[in-house]
Design a protein around this motif. Structure first.
Motif, short mmCIF file in Angstrom:
data_model
loop_
_atom_site.label_atom_id
_atom_site.label_comp_id
_atom_site.label_asym_id
_atom_site.label_seq_id
_atom_site.Cartn_x
_atom_site.Cartn_y
_atom_site.Cartn_z
N ASN A 79 0.79 -1.24 0.12
CA ASN A 79 -0.10 0.02 0.14
C ASN A 79 1.07 1.27 -0.12
O ASN A 79 0.68 2.32 0.83
N GLY A 80 1.85 1.23 -0.85
CA GLY A 80 2.77 2.31 -1.03
C GLY A 80 3.92 2.50 0.03
O GLY A 80 4.80 3.42 -0.09
N SER A 81 3.73 1.80 1.26
CA SER A 81 4.90 1.94 2.23
C SER A 81 5.95 0.64 1.96
O SER A 81 5.57 -0.39 1.63
N VAL A 82 7.22 1.06 2.24
CA VAL A 82 8.17 -0.22 1.88
C VAL A 82 8.03 -1.05 3.17
O VAL A 82 8.06 -0.61 4.51
N SER A 83 7.78 -2.43 2.84
CA SER A 83 7.91 -3.31 3.89
C SER A 83 8.92 -4.08 4.17
O SER A 83 9.48 -4.56 5.16
N ALA A 84 10.03 -4.13 2.87
CA ALA A 84 11.28 -4.72 3.16
C ALA A 84 12.04 -4.27 2.02
O ALA A 84 11.56 -4.06 0.83
N ARG A 85 13.32 -4.40 2.06
CA ARG A 85 14.42 -3.74 0.96
C ARG A 85 15.65 -4.83 1.36
O ARG A 85 15.72 -5.12 2.59
N GLY A 86 16.39 -5.03 0.36
CA GLY A 86 17.78 -5.55 0.56
C GLY A 86 18.53 -5.77 -0.71
O GLY A 86 18.12 -5.27 -1.66
N THR A 87 19.45 -6.57 -0.73
CA THR A 87 20.03 -6.99 -1.77
C THR A 87 20.20 -8.65 -1.86
O THR A 87 20.15 -9.29 -0.87
N LYS A 88 20.21 -9.21 -3.02
CA LYS A 88 20.31 -10.66 -3.13
C LYS A 88 21.33 -10.80 -4.30
O LYS A 88 21.30 -10.18 -5.53
N LYS A 89 21.94 -12.09 -4.32
CA LYS A 89 22.85 -12.53 -5.35
C LYS A 89 21.99 -13.63 -6.17
O LYS A 89 21.47 -14.62 -5.61
N THR A 90 21.92 -13.59 -7.63
CA THR A 90 21.62 -14.78 -8.24
C THR A 90 22.49 -16.03 -7.81
O THR A 90 23.86 -15.88 -7.88
N VAL A 91 21.81 -17.19 -7.75
CA VAL A 91 22.55 -18.44 -7.37
C VAL A 91 22.40 -19.26 -8.68
O VAL A 91 21.63 -19.37 -9.39
N PRO A 92 23.45 -20.25 -8.49
CA PRO A 92 23.39 -21.52 -9.40
C PRO A 92 22.24 -22.33 -9.23
O PRO A 92 21.73 -22.33 -8.21
N PRO A 93 21.83 -23.12 -10.03
CA PRO A 93 22.42 -23.38 -11.41
C PRO A 93 21.70 -22.27 -12.55
O PRO A 93 22.37 -22.29 -13.56
#
Length: 129
Positions: A79-93
């Motif tokens: 509803n327009g408010s940030v609930s969560a944020r972060g960084t993620k790295k793509t993983v194999p395979p």
């Protein structure tokens, strides 16, 4: 002859009104879940799934870039408010990542957004649940 003209006019008017389907994200609806899918701005694909679990909304954002080791910045909004944020790295395979969070199921329609960015590429999905 009159019948052929009528059919042609109807066919042309339907073609003019019908929007292009390639640009719109695909939506799947289950009993308690909605899944949106689409393409990112530069070749990757995204998916946003929202489902009701234990009276809360489980929100899952997913990106498939087919490239391992990419670092993506992501954000989830409710509803327009940030609930969560972060960084993620793509993983194999497969060069994918997934983020799952639970949010309060507010009375009425919940507007849920998932956005991920990497090197100028943007993935963005919205579900109204």
């Amino acid at each position: 002859m009159k019948r052929c003209v009528t059919v042609a006019v109807v066919a042309l008017s339907l073609t003019a009104v019908t929007p292009a389907r390639a640009a719109a994200p695909a939506t799947d609806r289950g009993a308690d879940s909605i899944i949106q899918r689409g393409a990112c701005s530069d070749g990757a694909d995204w998916r946003l799934r929202v489902q009701l679990v234990d009276k809360r909304l489980e929100v899952e954002g997913f990106v498939d870039s087919n490239r391992r080791g990419q670092r993506w910045r992501w954000v989830m909004k409710h509803n327009g408010s940030v609930s969560a944020r972060g960084t993620k790295k793509t993983v194999p395979p497969n060069g994918t990542f997934r983020v799952t969070r639970r949010v309060v199921d507010i009375q009425g329609i919940d507007d849920l957004l998932f956005r991920a960015k990497h090197a100028g590429q943007v993935c963005r999905g919205v579900v109204n649940y």
